[in-house]
Design an enzyme around this catalytic site. Structure first.
Site, short mmCIF file in Angstrom:
data_model
loop_
_atom_site.label_atom_id
_atom_site.label_comp_id
_atom_site.label_asym_id
_atom_site.label_seq_id
_atom_site.Cartn_x
_atom_site.Cartn_y
_atom_site.Cartn_z
N TYR A 130 -26.98 33.17 -17.21
CA TYR A 130 -28.17 33.95 -17.54
C TYR A 130 -27.96 34.82 -18.78
O TYR A 130 -26.89 35.39 -18.96
CB TYR A 130 -28.66 34.78 -16.36
CG TYR A 130 -27.63 35.61 -15.66
CD1 TYR A 130 -26.66 35.03 -14.84
CD2 TYR A 130 -27.64 36.99 -15.76
CE1 TYR A 130 -25.72 35.79 -14.18
CE2 TYR A 130 -26.71 37.76 -15.09
CZ TYR A 130 -25.76 37.16 -14.30
OH TYR A 130 -24.83 37.93 -13.64
N ARG A 133 -25.35 37.30 -4.07
CA ARG A 133 -25.03 38.30 -5.08
C ARG A 133 -26.29 39.13 -5.34
O ARG A 133 -27.34 38.57 -5.58
CB ARG A 133 -24.56 37.64 -6.38
CG ARG A 133 -23.25 36.85 -6.27
CD ARG A 133 -22.89 36.21 -7.57
NE ARG A 133 -21.71 35.34 -7.47
CZ ARG A 133 -20.55 35.61 -8.07
NH1 ARG A 133 -20.41 36.73 -8.78
NH2 ARG A 133 -19.52 34.78 -7.97
N HIS A 171 -29.22 43.52 -7.87
CA HIS A 171 -28.69 44.37 -8.93
C HIS A 171 -29.70 44.64 -10.04
O HIS A 171 -30.61 43.85 -10.29
CB HIS A 171 -27.46 43.72 -9.57
CG HIS A 171 -26.38 43.42 -8.59
ND1 HIS A 171 -25.42 42.46 -8.80
CD2 HIS A 171 -26.09 43.96 -7.37
CE1 HIS A 171 -24.61 42.41 -7.76
NE2 HIS A 171 -25.00 43.31 -6.88
N LYS A 209 -33.70 39.42 -17.60
CA LYS A 209 -32.74 38.34 -17.33
C LYS A 209 -33.47 37.01 -17.36
O LYS A 209 -34.49 36.83 -16.70
CB LYS A 209 -32.08 38.54 -15.96
CG LYS A 209 -31.29 39.83 -15.88
CD LYS A 209 -30.76 40.12 -14.50
CE LYS A 209 -30.04 41.46 -14.47
NZ LYS A 209 -29.67 41.88 -13.12
N ASP A 237 -21.81 45.22 -2.81
CA ASP A 237 -23.10 44.79 -2.24
C ASP A 237 -23.21 45.09 -0.76
O ASP A 237 -24.30 45.08 -0.20
CB ASP A 237 -23.32 43.32 -2.54
CG ASP A 237 -23.64 43.09 -4.01
OD1 ASP A 237 -23.61 41.92 -4.45
OD2 ASP A 237 -23.91 44.08 -4.72
C1 LIG Z 1 -22.65 41.98 -14.53
C2 LIG Z 1 -21.33 42.10 -15.22
C3 LIG Z 1 -20.15 42.28 -14.52
N1 LIG Z 1 -18.97 42.39 -15.20
C4 LIG Z 1 -17.74 42.54 -14.42
C5 LIG Z 1 -17.73 43.66 -13.40
C6 LIG Z 1 -16.82 43.13 -12.32
O1 LIG Z 1 -15.48 43.38 -12.64
C7 LIG Z 1 -17.06 41.61 -12.36
C8 LIG Z 1 -18.04 41.13 -11.29
O2 LIG Z 1 -19.20 41.93 -11.39
P1 LIG Z 1 -20.25 41.90 -10.22
O3 LIG Z 1 -19.56 41.90 -8.90
O4 LIG Z 1 -21.29 42.95 -10.49
O5 LIG Z 1 -20.90 40.44 -10.46
P2 LIG Z 1 -22.16 39.88 -9.65
O6 LIG Z 1 -22.13 40.28 -8.22
O7 LIG Z 1 -22.23 38.44 -10.00
O8 LIG Z 1 -23.39 40.63 -10.28
C9 LIG Z 1 -24.31 39.97 -11.15
O9 LIG Z 1 -25.15 39.19 -10.36
C10 LIG Z 1 -26.43 39.70 -10.10
C11 LIG Z 1 -27.23 38.64 -9.38
C12 LIG Z 1 -27.10 40.14 -11.34
O10 LIG Z 1 -28.29 39.93 -11.58
C13 LIG Z 1 -26.33 40.94 -12.27
O11 LIG Z 1 -26.50 40.40 -13.57
C14 LIG Z 1 -24.90 41.05 -12.00
O12 LIG Z 1 -24.79 42.30 -11.37
O13 LIG Z 1 -17.60 41.35 -13.65
C15 LIG Z 1 -18.89 42.34 -16.56
O14 LIG Z 1 -17.81 42.44 -17.15
N2 LIG Z 1 -20.06 42.18 -17.27
C16 LIG Z 1 -21.26 42.06 -16.66
O15 LIG Z 1 -22.30 41.89 -17.36
#
Ligand SMILES: Cc1cn([C@H]2C[C@H](O)[C@@H](COP(=O)(O)OP(=O)(O)O[C@H]3O[C@H](C)C(=O)[C@H](O)[C@H]3O)O2)c(=O)[nH]c1=O
Length: 187
Positions: free
Chosen positions: A132, A59, A62, A72, A170
């Site tokens: 986190y 992941r 970001h 964070k 990503d």
């Molecule tokens: C980050 C975040 C996401 N979302 C929603 C948006 C999408 O519908 C779903 C998944 O989001 P995303 O694909 O961005 O999740 P990760 O790939 O785990 O991203 C996170 O993981 C990396 C390692 C990070 O450091 C960031 O904090 C964050 O971007 O959750 C939310 O509703 N709230 C939030 O704070």
């Protein structure tokens, strides 16, 4: 609670103390005053949790842009992760450099990543949970990223890293060279 600065100033590995007894252990994992004393004045305003079922889930990388740039405080509460941060402060001597630690519930360590860094991780075992706290709320329009495998950053990901696990977002993050100067050492 021990705080150890990593190779890039500002990144802190935190090792809470564990008080063991015949039942198991007790550990204070966060104290605001002690944390602020080392990490600077900041408010942790949101807490996130993600479960990654497959080993080698990547992941990242970001970050959120100003005024929603996030610090964070990361811990792993099940499984284990290779947790990595990349310095995006364009006037930093370590711009584009990365540093990583392995986080797991066994060691109970944490990683503090100040605003100005991109964050990502790779899970080292299946069914890994990452928890986190962040210093700014989620702002989708300000949610940006940089390519996990950008050769200009050169992160030495663990062998488990599996590109098949990348989210659609990503898979198409920009390269460091194409990033605007979002962050500065001056905050
Ligand atoms: C980050 C975040 C996401 N979302 C929603 C948006 C999408 O519908 C779903 C998944 O989001 P995303 O694909 O961005 O999740 P990760 O790939 O785990 O991203 C996170 O993981 C990396 C390692 C990070 O450091 C960031 O904090 C964050 O971007 O959750 C939310 O509703 N709230 C939030 O704070």
């Amino acid at each position: 609670m021990q705080f150890v600065e990593l190779s890039i100033p500002g990144l802190l590995e935190i090792q809470p103390k564990r008080l063991g007894d015949e039942r198991g252990y007790f550990s204070e994992i966060f104290r605001l005053a002690e944390f602020r004393n080392r990490a600077g004045d900041c408010d942790l305003v949101q807490e996130n949790e993600s479960l990654s079922a497959r080993v080698g889930t990547v992941r990242g990388l970001h970050f959120q842009t100003v005024p929603f740039a996030q610090g964070k405080l990361v811990r792993c509460t099940r499984g284990a992760i290779f947790d990595v941060a990349v310095d995006l402060r364009h006037d930093s001597e370590s711009y584009g450099a990365w540093a990583a630690v392995t986080l797991s519930p066994e060691t109970g360590n944490q990683l503090w990543i100040p605003p100005g860094f991109a964050h990502g991780f790779c899970t080292l075992v299946p069914d890994t949970i990452v928890n986190y706290k962040v210093t700014a709320v989620y702002s989708q329009p300000d949610d940006k990223g940089v390519a996990w495998n950008d050769p200009a950053i050169g992160i030495e990901w663990p062998a488990q890293a599996d590109p098949e696990t990348l989210s659609a977002k990503d898979r198409q993050q920009p390269l460091l060279a194409d990033l605007p100067p979002y962050f500065s050492m001056k905050g």
